[in-house]
Structures are given as C-alpha cells and as structure tokens.
Scaffold this motif. Structure first.
Motif, short mmCIF file in Angstrom:
data_model
loop_
_atom_site.label_atom_id
_atom_site.label_comp_id
_atom_site.label_asym_id
_atom_site.label_seq_id
_atom_site.Cartn_x
_atom_site.Cartn_y
_atom_site.Cartn_z
N ALA A 96 0.41 -1.17 -0.31
CA ALA A 96 0.36 -0.64 -0.18
C ALA A 96 0.77 1.47 0.46
N VAL A 97 0.67 2.43 -0.51
CA VAL A 97 1.14 3.26 -0.11
C VAL A 97 -0.23 4.73 0.34
N ARG A 98 1.31 5.63 1.22
CA ARG A 98 0.83 7.13 1.80
C ARG A 98 1.01 7.58 1.45
N LEU A 99 -0.01 9.19 0.52
CA LEU A 99 0.56 9.99 0.25
C LEU A 99 0.85 11.00 1.13
N ALA A 100 2.28 10.74 2.07
CA ALA A 100 2.70 11.73 3.14
C ALA A 100 4.14 10.93 3.00
N ARG A 101 5.11 11.88 2.95
CA ARG A 101 6.36 11.97 3.15
C ARG A 101 7.46 11.13 5.35
N SER A 102 6.50 11.07 5.84
CA SER A 102 6.32 10.33 6.54
C SER A 102 5.31 9.87 7.54
N LEU A 103 5.72 9.07 8.21
CA LEU A 103 4.19 7.97 8.94
C LEU A 103 3.82 9.05 10.35
N GLY A 104 4.41 9.17 10.85
CA GLY A 104 3.53 9.76 12.01
C GLY A 104 3.52 8.74 13.35
N PRO A 105 3.37 8.93 14.57
CA PRO A 105 2.98 8.72 15.80
C PRO A 105 2.49 6.41 15.42
N ARG A 106 1.71 6.51 14.64
CA ARG A 106 0.64 5.44 14.41
C ARG A 106 1.23 4.73 12.81
N PRO A 107 2.49 4.22 12.92
CA PRO A 107 3.04 3.96 11.81
C PRO A 107 2.68 2.32 10.83
N LEU A 108 1.82 2.37 11.47
CA LEU A 108 1.08 0.93 10.75
C LEU A 108 -0.40 0.54 10.94
N ARG A 109 -1.27 2.63 10.84
CA ARG A 109 -2.22 2.13 10.59
C ARG A 109 -2.39 1.67 9.06
N THR A 110 -3.36 0.45 9.77
CA THR A 110 -4.22 0.82 7.68
C THR A 110 -4.85 1.76 7.91
N SER A 111 -5.64 2.66 8.11
CA SER A 111 -6.86 3.14 7.93
C SER A 111 -6.04 4.66 6.81
N ASP A 112 -4.59 4.84 7.37
CA ASP A 112 -3.82 6.20 6.51
C ASP A 112 -3.30 5.33 5.36
N PHE A 113 -3.44 4.60 4.67
CA PHE A 113 -2.94 4.29 3.09
C PHE A 113 -4.09 4.52 2.48
N GLY A 114 -4.07 4.78 0.96
CA GLY A 114 -5.31 5.23 0.44
C GLY A 114 -5.24 4.35 -0.85
N TYR A 115 -3.46 3.74 -0.71
CA TYR A 115 -3.91 2.75 -2.45
C TYR A 115 -3.46 1.53 -2.47
N TRP A 116 -3.93 0.04 -2.93
CA TRP A 116 -3.72 -0.84 -2.14
C TRP A 116 -3.81 -1.49 -3.40
N SER A 117 -2.78 -2.48 -3.05
CA SER A 117 -2.37 -3.58 -4.27
C SER A 117 -3.89 -5.04 -4.16
N GLN A 118 -4.08 -5.31 -5.41
CA GLN A 118 -4.45 -6.30 -5.12
C GLN A 118 -4.93 -8.32 -4.45
N GLY A 119 -3.44 -8.28 -3.55
CA GLY A 119 -3.33 -9.21 -2.57
C GLY A 119 -2.48 -10.37 -3.01
N THR A 120 -1.45 -11.31 -2.18
CA THR A 120 -1.32 -12.40 -2.81
C THR A 120 -1.42 -12.90 -1.26
N GLN A 121 -1.15 -14.46 -1.44
CA GLN A 121 -1.54 -15.14 -0.49
C GLN A 121 -0.43 -15.67 0.01
N VAL A 122 -0.09 -15.94 1.13
CA VAL A 122 0.91 -16.75 2.09
C VAL A 122 0.79 -17.53 2.62
N THR A 123 1.02 -18.74 2.69
CA THR A 123 0.52 -19.82 3.63
C THR A 123 1.56 -20.59 4.06
N VAL A 124 1.41 -20.81 5.38
CA VAL A 124 2.64 -21.67 5.90
C VAL A 124 1.96 -23.00 6.98
N SER A 125 2.13 -23.95 6.26
CA SER A 125 2.65 -25.08 7.03
C SER A 125 3.13 -25.74 7.77
#
Length: 125
Positions: A96-125
């Motif tokens: 994902a991309v966030r249109l800002a230069r810095s991440l701020g105090p909550r760098p992992l907050r999902t809602s701050d990111f506005g553009y997303w890929s389609q996703g890829t599955q990772v399965t660990v067994s």
C-alpha cells in the motif's frame, strides 16, 4: 491514481522464507510512505511493515526480527523478505501507499494508506 501490483506469494513450510515484491504504476518509492499489510480469514487487516520517504522502517511486534521491508537500489520495487515463517503468518498480503512523506506516531495504521494492491496469498504449514 496509483496502481500497485505485487508478486511472490505462495506456500512454504514453517521455518522457510518467501520474498514479496510490489511495483507501482507511478514513481512513488522514495517520495511517499509505503507498507505491507496482511489479512487472515475472519481477522482485520493489520500492518506488518512500513517505510517512509527517508527509509525509516516500522514493524509489528509479531514480525520484528524475521521480516525486512526495503526498496531496491533502483527504487523500482518495494520488497518484503520474510524469514522463519510461522503458520500464524498465513494471510493475504497487500502492499500500500500513503501519500505523505512521514508515517507519524502510528506508522502501521491501515486507515492512513489510500492505495492498495490486489493481494497475494501466503500459506505457511
């Protein structure tokens, strides 16, 4: 409008490694923040690792020391190296991309990111 295409998911045994890559339609890598997120069935999407315009990185506690987020030398892709994978790492992974230069105090907050890929599955067994 930024479009993101990722690759590199798959299935692996516990203790193994995978590398995810993400390519953007526009030159955003060292201008904006980017990140990797994941979502397991029945769970909310969560931040895994993020990187800002100065290459400052942040990791969730669950992956710290095992995953590494990076941009390649040519600034053409965002990568996530995942080592010592565990079954609990199984999920759909998104970049994902966030249109800002810095991440701020909550760098992992999902809602701050506005553009997303389609996703890829990772399965660990």
């Amino acid at each position: 409008h930024v479009q993101l295409v990722e690759s590199g998911g798959g299935s692996v045994q516990a203790g193994g490694s995978l590398r995810l890559s993400c390519v953007a339609s526009e030159y955003t890598y060292n201008t904006y923040c980017m990140g990797w997120f994941r979502q397991a069935p029945g769970k909310e999407r969560e931040g895994v690792a993020t990187i800002d315009s100065e290459d400052i990185t942040s990791y969730s506690d669950s992956v710290k020391g095992r995953f590494t987020i990076s941009r390649d030398n040519a600034k053409t892709s965002l990568d996530l190296q995942m080592n010592n994978l565990k079954p609990e790492d199984s999920a759909m992974y998104f970049c994902a991309v966030r249109l800002a230069r810095s991440l701020g105090p909550r760098p992992l907050r999902t809602s701050d990111f506005g553009y997303w890929s389609q996703g890829t599955q990772v399965t660990v067994s």
